[in-house]
Motif scaffolding. Structure first.
Motif, PDB file in Angstrom:
ATOM      1  N   MET A   1       0.821  -1.201   0.000  1.00 19.34           N
ATOM      2  CA  MET A   1       0.000   0.000   0.000  1.00 19.34           C
ATOM      3  C   MET A   1       0.860   1.258   0.000  1.00 19.34           C
ATOM      4  SD  MET A   1      -2.902   1.077   2.685  1.00 19.34           S
ATOM      5  CE  MET A   1      -3.731  -0.464   2.488  1.00 19.34           C
ATOM      6  N   PHE A   2       1.942   1.255   0.808  1.00 17.58           N
ATOM      7  CA  PHE A   2       2.813   2.408   0.831  1.00 17.58           C
ATOM      8  C   PHE A   2       3.772   2.394  -0.345  1.00 17.58           C
ATOM      9  CE2 PHE A   2       1.003   3.800   4.359  1.00 17.58           C
ATOM     10  CZ  PHE A   2       1.523   3.515   5.599  1.00 17.58           C
ATOM     11  N   ARG A   3       4.125   3.564  -0.885  1.00 13.41           N
ATOM     12  CA  ARG A   3       5.188   3.648  -1.869  1.00 13.41           C
ATOM     13  C   ARG A   3       6.243   4.560  -1.285  1.00 13.41           C
ATOM     14  NH1 ARG A   3       5.299   5.341  -7.129  1.00 13.41           N
ATOM     15  NH2 ARG A   3       4.039   7.132  -6.608  1.00 13.41           N
ATOM     16  N   TYR A 136       2.032  10.240   3.515  1.00  8.84           N
ATOM     17  CA  TYR A 136       2.479   8.891   3.852  1.00  8.84           C
ATOM     18  C   TYR A 136       3.502   8.452   2.829  1.00  8.84           C
ATOM     19  CZ  TYR A 136      -2.042   8.967   1.553  1.00  8.84           C
ATOM     20  OH  TYR A 136      -3.104   9.332   0.784  1.00  8.84           O
ATOM     21  N   PRO A 137       4.225   7.372   3.109  1.00 13.91           N
ATOM     22  CA  PRO A 137       5.297   6.973   2.206  1.00 13.91           C
ATOM     23  C   PRO A 137       4.788   6.818   0.770  1.00 13.91           C
ATOM     24  CG  PRO A 137       5.424   5.707   4.213  1.00 13.91           C
ATOM     25  CD  PRO A 137       4.139   6.493   4.291  1.00 13.91           C
ATOM     26  N   GLY A 138       5.481   7.454  -0.144  1.00 19.53           N
ATOM     27  CA  GLY A 138       5.056   7.411  -1.545  1.00 19.53           C
ATOM     28  C   GLY A 138       4.157   8.572  -1.920  1.00 19.53           C
ATOM     29  N   PHE A 158       0.726   9.528   8.094  1.00 20.34           N
ATOM     30  CA  PHE A 158       0.127   8.223   8.409  1.00 20.34           C
ATOM     31  C   PHE A 158       1.250   7.184   8.335  1.00 20.34           C
ATOM     32  CE2 PHE A 158      -2.579   4.557   6.808  1.00 20.34           C
ATOM     33  CZ  PHE A 158      -3.350   4.422   7.942  1.00 20.34           C
ATOM     34  N   SER A 159       2.288   7.374   9.156  1.00 20.32           N
ATOM     35  CA  SER A 159       3.463   6.494   9.139  1.00 20.32           C
ATOM     36  C   SER A 159       4.368   6.918  10.284  1.00 20.32           C
ATOM     37  CB  SER A 159       4.236   6.655   7.831  1.00 20.32           C
ATOM     38  OG  SER A 159       4.763   7.959   7.748  1.00 20.32           O
ATOM     39  N   VAL A 160       5.279   6.023  10.646  1.00 19.47           N
ATOM     40  CA  VAL A 160       6.264   6.437  11.649  1.00 19.47           C
ATOM     41  C   VAL A 160       7.431   7.149  10.973  1.00 19.47           C
ATOM     42  CG1 VAL A 160       7.500   4.204  11.718  1.00 19.47           C
ATOM     43  CG2 VAL A 160       7.590   5.728  13.666  1.00 19.47           C
ATOM     44  N   GLY A 161       7.853   6.629   9.802  1.00 22.08           N
ATOM     45  CA  GLY A 161       8.950   7.265   9.069  1.00 22.08           C
ATOM     46  C   GLY A 161       8.454   8.575   8.477  1.00 22.08           C
ATOM     47  N   ILE A 162       9.305   9.600   8.502  1.00 17.64           N
ATOM     48  CA  ILE A 162       8.848  10.888   7.959  1.00 17.64           C
ATOM     49  C   ILE A 162       9.851  11.416   6.927  1.00 17.64           C
ATOM     50  CG2 ILE A 162       7.177  11.900   9.578  1.00 17.64           C
ATOM     51  CD1 ILE A 162      10.469  12.786  10.416  1.00 17.64           C
ATOM     52  N   VAL A 183       2.382   2.675  17.833  1.00 24.16           N
ATOM     53  CA  VAL A 183       1.239   1.800  17.540  1.00 24.16           C
ATOM     54  C   VAL A 183       1.581   0.717  16.512  1.00 24.16           C
ATOM     55  CG1 VAL A 183      -0.544   3.461  18.172  1.00 24.16           C
ATOM     56  CG2 VAL A 183       0.332   3.476  15.850  1.00 24.16           C
ATOM     57  N   LEU A 184       2.634   0.939  15.715  1.00 25.90           N
ATOM     58  CA  LEU A 184       2.960  -0.054  14.679  1.00 25.90           C
ATOM     59  C   LEU A 184       4.188  -0.896  15.020  1.00 25.90           C
ATOM     60  CD1 LEU A 184       5.405   1.695  13.582  1.00 25.90           C
ATOM     61  CD2 LEU A 184       3.835   2.556  11.879  1.00 25.90           C
ATOM     62  N   THR A 185       4.820  -0.606  16.149  1.00 27.92           N
ATOM     63  CA  THR A 185       6.087  -1.263  16.484  1.00 27.92           C
ATOM     64  C   THR A 185       5.974  -2.793  16.449  1.00 27.92           C
ATOM     65  OG1 THR A 185       6.738   0.596  17.834  1.00 27.92           O
ATOM     66  CG2 THR A 185       7.836  -1.480  18.306  1.00 27.92           C
ATOM     67  N   GLY A 316      13.016  -1.301   6.900  1.00 28.33           N
ATOM     68  CA  GLY A 316      13.142   0.156   7.068  1.00 28.33           C
ATOM     69  C   GLY A 316      12.597   0.868   5.856  1.00 28.33           C
ATOM     70  N   ARG A 317      13.501   1.311   4.987  1.00 30.89           N
ATOM     71  CA  ARG A 317      13.138   1.961   3.728  1.00 30.89           C
ATOM     72  C   ARG A 317      14.052   1.407   2.636  1.00 30.89           C
ATOM     73  NH1 ARG A 317       9.041   3.473   5.741  1.00 30.89           N
ATOM     74  NH2 ARG A 317       8.362   5.611   6.136  1.00 30.89           N
ATOM     75  N   GLY A 318      13.538   1.360   1.406  1.00 35.64           N
ATOM     76  CA  GLY A 318      14.339   0.860   0.297  1.00 35.64           C
ATOM     77  C   GLY A 318      15.690   1.554   0.187  1.00 35.64           C
ATOM     78  N   PRO A 363       5.218  -6.634  -0.069  1.00 33.36           N
ATOM     79  CA  PRO A 363       4.984  -5.279  -0.607  1.00 33.36           C
ATOM     80  C   PRO A 363       4.796  -4.192   0.462  1.00 33.36           C
ATOM     81  CG  PRO A 363       2.964  -6.536  -0.689  1.00 33.36           C
ATOM     82  CD  PRO A 363       3.983  -7.441  -0.060  1.00 33.36           C
ATOM     83  N   HIS A 364       5.845  -3.791   1.131  1.00 34.43           N
ATOM     84  CA  HIS A 364       5.818  -2.717   2.142  1.00 34.43           C
ATOM     85  C   HIS A 364       4.555  -2.818   3.008  1.00 34.43           C
ATOM     86  CE1 HIS A 364       7.221   1.659   3.070  1.00 34.43           C
ATOM     87  NE2 HIS A 364       6.805   1.009   4.155  1.00 34.43           N
ATOM     88  N   MET A 365       4.515  -3.866   3.813  1.00 32.31           N
ATOM     89  CA  MET A 365       3.302  -4.153   4.592  1.00 32.31           C
ATOM     90  C   MET A 365       3.599  -4.312   6.083  1.00 32.31           C
ATOM     91  SD  MET A 365       2.860  -8.116   3.379  1.00 32.31           S
ATOM     92  CE  MET A 365       2.315  -8.779   4.944  1.00 32.31           C
ATOM     93  N   ALA A 375      -5.301   1.931  14.456  1.00 33.97           N
ATOM     94  CA  ALA A 375      -4.651   2.710  15.517  1.00 33.97           C
ATOM     95  C   ALA A 375      -3.872   3.887  14.919  1.00 33.97           C
ATOM     96  CB  ALA A 375      -3.712   1.807  16.316  1.00 33.97           C
ATOM     97  N   MET A 376      -3.243   3.671  13.764  1.00 28.46           N
ATOM     98  CA  MET A 376      -2.517   4.767  13.108  1.00 28.46           C
ATOM     99  C   MET A 376      -3.498   5.857  12.665  1.00 28.46           C
ATOM    100  SD  MET A 376       0.036   2.426  10.811  1.00 28.46           S
ATOM    101  CE  MET A 376       0.693   3.716   9.754  1.00 28.46           C
ATOM    102  N   ALA A 377      -4.631   5.428  12.112  1.00 27.03           N
ATOM    103  CA  ALA A 377      -5.640   6.403  11.663  1.00 27.03           C
ATOM    104  C   ALA A 377      -6.150   7.208  12.858  1.00 27.03           C
ATOM    105  CB  ALA A 377      -6.794   5.684  10.972  1.00 27.03           C
TER     106      ALA A 377
END
Ligand SMILES: O=CC(=O)O
Length: 398
Positions: A1-3, A136-138, A158-162, A183-185, A316-318, A363-365, A375-377
């Motif tokens: 879902m995230f890019r 959010y990512p992407g 809508f992510s921990v990474g910014i 919440v996503l840890t 982490g991230r690509g 796929p980045h899930m 919880a993130m929402a």
């Protein structure tokens, strides 16, 4: 879902960001808009009536016992009005619950309502109303987007990474930024361990073997490699890195880690360099945040140090990993295997990985469970509400 296409997203790219796989038909969206207007009209009438009654009771028929109730109802009305006037730009239909609640509580502006190639014009038309952006990512809040929104007050990610938010730009403009840590840890740590077990025990490959009828035709599947007891090296012992460490301890895995500064964890061994960590690990997990210091933190030297029996896990991230180097090391057998949740150019995955039996690709899930995305929402919504009510933000980055 995230890019995690964090590098060059700009207006033009925003307009060509993929929209929902199955966008609702136009007629349905039209009906929703009419319904939204009717709801707003109805709420407006209710508010006028309530306000009239409050003022009437206070000034004409003052009943002391009912005054607190009336003031409370006036406060609730004012609060609801303040929320509904906050224009929130959503860049992509990332989560149905989040979209529904943004629509219910705020003035939601959907970028994908813009006509094809018309997002710049659409943003110009809505620029004065948009005071918040959900990124959010992407789907990035980079300089071009921020510059196009003069009324912007807050970016809620809508992510921990910014890494997809232009923090220097936000600082310069005095724009607040929030993310969704904690919440996503658990989910991300679970996936890291799952990928490590799946890569070493070849679970997806063995599944394909059974489905293809090869068990019957060829007999038992080839032997795999044990995960329990392997030396696990973690790059970044933050919240997620720590959650991975505690999980793999249950598999009797010694934990090593790299971090800019040594932490006070006596049972985990600190390595001051990533190459040193890789050389002492059987499984190397990338769990740090992405920034200029950590971009390509896993390079050719690190891959060589991990070696032909080593396995790389990236949740982490690509861009943490030099992907062409990783692919050639896997193809040439200079690296034992990999479990990858993230890629440099999502959703594009190097096709040469598809034929390799020593990699597991997802796929980045990492945070992609019903529970965690809800919880993130909620955290995104609570941060927006806190901003409107001028309360402290729950998870501020800036
Ligand atoms: O990638 C997901 C996140 O940063 O939350």
């Amino acid at each position: 879902m995230f890019r995690a296409d964090v590098e060059q997203c700009n207006w033009a790219e925003i307009s060509c960001c993929p929209v929902a796989p199955h966008p609702p038909p136009v007629g349905f969206r039209g009906q929703k808009r009419v319904y939204g207007r009717l709801r707003r009209l109805f709420l407006g009438i209710v508010r006028v009536v309530v306000a009239y009654q409050v003022l009437y009771k206070i000034f004409c028929h003052h009943q002391p016992t009912r005054l607190p109730l009336l003031l409370l109802s006036a406060f609730a009305t004012a609060t609801a009005t303040a929320m509904e006037t906050l224009g929130v730009l959503l860049l992509h239909p990332v989560n149905a619950y989040l979209e529904q609640e943004l629509d219910r509580r705020f003035r939601l502006i959907r970028l994908w309502d813009a006509p094809p190639d018309g997002s710049a014009e659409f943003l110009r038309a809505n620029a004065s109303a948009i005071r918040a952006v959900v990124a959010y990512p992407g789907y990035s809040a980079l300089a071009a987007l921020i510059d196009a929104l003069p009324s912007l007050e807050i970016v809620v990610s809508f992510s921990v990474g910014i890494d997809h938010v232009d923090l220097p730009k936000c600082r310069e403009r005095g724009i607040r930024v929030t993310n969704t840590p904690d919440v996503l840890t658990d989910d991300v740590a679970d996936l890291a361990v799952g990928l490590a077990v799946a890569a070493l025990r070849r679970i997806p490959q063995a599944d394909r073997f059974v489905r293809a009828g090869l068990w019957k035709a060829k007999g038992d599947y080839a032997l795999t490699t044990r995960f329990s007891g392997k030396r696990v090296g973690i790059i970044g012992l933050g919240r997620i890195g720590l959650a991975i460490a505690t999980r793999v301890e249950a598999f009797d895995c010694p934990v090593n880690y790299y971090q800019r500064t040594k932490k006070d964890y006596p049972s985990y061994t600190y390595y001051p360099s990533v190459v040193g960590l890789a050389a002492s690990s059987d499984v190397l997990v990338v769990a740090c945040s992405l920034n200029e210091q950590t971009r390509h933190i896993v390079n050719r030297e690190v891959i060589e140090a991990l070696g032909p029996k080593g396995v790389l896990i990236n949740i982490g991230r690509g861009p943490h990993v030099d992907e062409p180097e990783l692919v050639s090391a896997l193809v040439e057998g200079r690296l034992g295997g990999a479990g990858l949740d993230v890629f440099e150019d999502e959703p594009n995955v190097p096709e040469s990985l598809f034929t390799l039996d020593n990699v597991v690709l997802v796929p980045h899930m990492g945070s992609g469970t019903h529970e965690t995305r809800k919880a993130m929402a909620d955290l995104v919504l609570d941060n927006l509400e806190a901003h409107v009510l001028k309360k402290p933000l729950l998870t501020p980055v800036i």
